[in-house]
Design an enzyme around this catalytic site. Structure first.
Site, PDB file in Angstrom:
ATOM      1  N   SER A 190     130.538 -87.799 145.042  1.00  0.00           N
ATOM      2  CA  SER A 190     130.158 -86.392 144.911  1.00  0.00           C
ATOM      3  C   SER A 190     129.226 -86.264 143.717  1.00  0.00           C
ATOM      4  CB  SER A 190     131.414 -85.538 144.676  1.00  0.00           C
ATOM      5  OG  SER A 190     131.050 -84.276 144.162  1.00  0.00           O
TER       6      SER A 190
ATOM      7  N   GLN B 195     125.416 -69.683 146.796  1.00  0.00           N
ATOM      8  CA  GLN B 195     126.732 -70.239 147.116  1.00  0.00           C
ATOM      9  C   GLN B 195     127.562 -70.524 145.860  1.00  0.00           C
ATOM     10  OE1 GLN B 195     124.722 -73.658 149.163  1.00  0.00           O
ATOM     11  NE2 GLN B 195     126.398 -74.867 148.341  1.00  0.00           N
TER      12      GLN B 195
ATOM     13  N   HIS C 253     124.696 -89.561 150.048  1.00  0.00           N
ATOM     14  CA  HIS C 253     123.492 -88.943 150.627  1.00  0.00           C
ATOM     15  C   HIS C 253     122.636 -89.997 151.339  1.00  0.00           C
ATOM     16  CE1 HIS C 253     124.261 -85.958 147.260  1.00  0.00           C
ATOM     17  NE2 HIS C 253     124.181 -85.171 148.305  1.00  0.00           N
TER      18      HIS C 253
ATOM     19  N   GLN D  14     132.902 -76.874 155.424  1.00  0.00           N
ATOM     20  CA  GLN D  14     131.473 -76.544 155.545  1.00  0.00           C
ATOM     21  C   GLN D  14     130.895 -77.120 156.838  1.00  0.00           C
ATOM     22  OE1 GLN D  14     128.287 -76.797 152.314  1.00  0.00           O
ATOM     23  NE2 GLN D  14     128.059 -78.820 153.222  1.00  0.00           N
TER      24      GLN D  14
ATOM     25  N   VAL E 260     131.575 -91.370 152.076  1.00  0.00           N
ATOM     26  CA  VAL E 260     131.405 -92.651 151.380  1.00  0.00           C
ATOM     27  C   VAL E 260     132.245 -92.591 150.102  1.00  0.00           C
ATOM     28  CG1 VAL E 260     129.752 -94.213 150.294  1.00  0.00           C
ATOM     29  CG2 VAL E 260     129.088 -92.920 152.326  1.00  0.00           C
TER      30      VAL E 260
HETATM   31  O1  PAF Z   1     126.612 -79.544 150.860  1.00  0.00           O
HETATM   32  C1  PAF Z   1     125.634 -79.159 150.201  1.00  0.00           C
HETATM   33  O2  PAF Z   1     125.006 -79.919 149.438  1.00  0.00           O
HETATM   34  C2  PAF Z   1     125.217 -77.687 150.295  1.00  0.00           C
HETATM   35  O3  PAF Z   1     126.309 -76.848 150.478  1.00  0.00           O
HETATM   36  C3  PAF Z   1     124.143 -77.452 151.377  1.00  0.00           C
HETATM   37  C4  PAF Z   1     124.670 -77.778 152.756  1.00  0.00           C
HETATM   38  C5  PAF Z   1     122.908 -78.297 151.080  1.00  0.00           C
HETATM   39  C6  PAF Z   1     123.726 -75.972 151.377  1.00  0.00           C
HETATM   40  O4  PAF Z   1     123.194 -75.584 150.155  1.00  0.00           O
END
Ligand code: PAF
Length: 283
Positions: A190, A65, A41, A158, A181
């Site tokens: 992750s 999700q 991140h 995604q 990374v």
């Molecule tokens: O990849 C993620 O962390 C999530 O799927 C996202 C893009 C923030 C959507 O909730």
């Protein structure tokens, strides 16, 4: 010196902040996250800072999700550590709505993505997933009104889905993918890696090794399906329950039969114990 970001928890506060940036003609980058931030991140944030004057990081664990059987309740939530990391990076704003702010009572509008969202990869195993992602990302884009948005390549399908959505709906946001990374042994970073036991953590980099070997064989001219079968074998022999190990067209995610159909991307998802890992690699 760290600098605390502005924390916006309501749409009017966010809107005022974004209006202020726009009034000063500042470009805006959005980094959408679900928190539990790691070095992957941080690399997205640094890329965002290179692409725009102001950076907004959203932290929202999006219930839509997750299937009822999945880990929404136990998904790691590390707010204090996340804010410290974002302060160290001098992020301007953290957008942190609660579930009622994102999905107020009576919420009744969803985005239903097609194309890369129905490629037969993640969607085969998590049919609810891309509808939830597209809807929340569509909302994040209209709330934050960024010029660019940064997504990790680790979630490759995604990335393709939100890129297509931004284009199809004329959202005026340029979606940029950022390189995965990895830990020193190749495991992709992750937030879910914390679920792995010590033994599973030792085995987990086999996913990376399987992709690397398959990519090398395909580049060397081996038959694609034989190389893919070899990669799948490595993963199963390491003790994973394999969901898929496939090579697809890197842009459309359409099935391919040879390196000539490229550019190609290997995509994998597999479970180690109860932890599901996904990863991918360019051929
Ligand atoms: O990849 C993620 O962390 C999530 O799927 C996202 C893009 C923030 C959507 O909730």
């Amino acid at each position: 010196m760290p600098r605390n970001p502005t924390i916006a928890r309501t749409v009017p506060v966010l809107r005022r902040t974004v209006d202020g940036f726009r009034a000063r003609k500042a470009t805006i980058a959005l980094v959408p996250t679900m928190g539990a931030l790691h070095d992957g991140h941080v690399s997205l944030v640094r890329l965002a800072q290179r692409r725009a004057k102001r950076v907004i990081v959203s932290i929202f664990v999006n219930p839509t999700q997750f299937a009822p059987t999945e880990d929404f309740g136990s998904y790691p939530r590390t707010w204090k550590e996340d804010i410290a990391k974002l302060a160290a990076e001098k992020v301007d704003v953290v957008w942190h709505p609660d579930v009622k702010t994102m999905y107020p009572d009576g919420f009744a509008t969803r985005i239903v993505p097609e194309g890369p969202a129905v490629a037969g990869l993640e969607d085969r195993f998590r049919p609810h997933f891309f509808g939830g992602v597209a809807t929340v990302v569509g909302k994040l884009f209209t709330q934050c009104r960024p010029d660019v948005a940064i997504f990790g390549e680790k979630d490759f399908q995604q990335l393709r889905v939100v890129t297509q959505m931004a284009r199809d709906l004329d959202l005026g946001v340029r979606v940029i993918g950022s390189r995965t990374v990895r830990e020193r042994d190749g495991l992709a970073m992750s937030s879910r890696n914390v679920y792995l036991s010590a033994e599973e953590r030792r085995v987990a980099p086999e996913l990376y090794r399987a992709m690397k070997e398959t990519a090398a064989r395909v580049r060397a001219g081996d038959d694609l399906s034989a190389a893919q079968a070899g990669g799948a074998e490595i993963i199963k022999a390491a003790g994973f329950a394999l969901d898929y190990f496939e090579t697809r067209h890197a842009e459309t995610l359409a099935p391919v039969t040879s390196i000539k159909d490229g550019p190609l991307r290997i995509l994998v998802a597999a479970k180690l114990g109860t932890t599901r890992l996904i990863d991918n690699m360019a051929v």
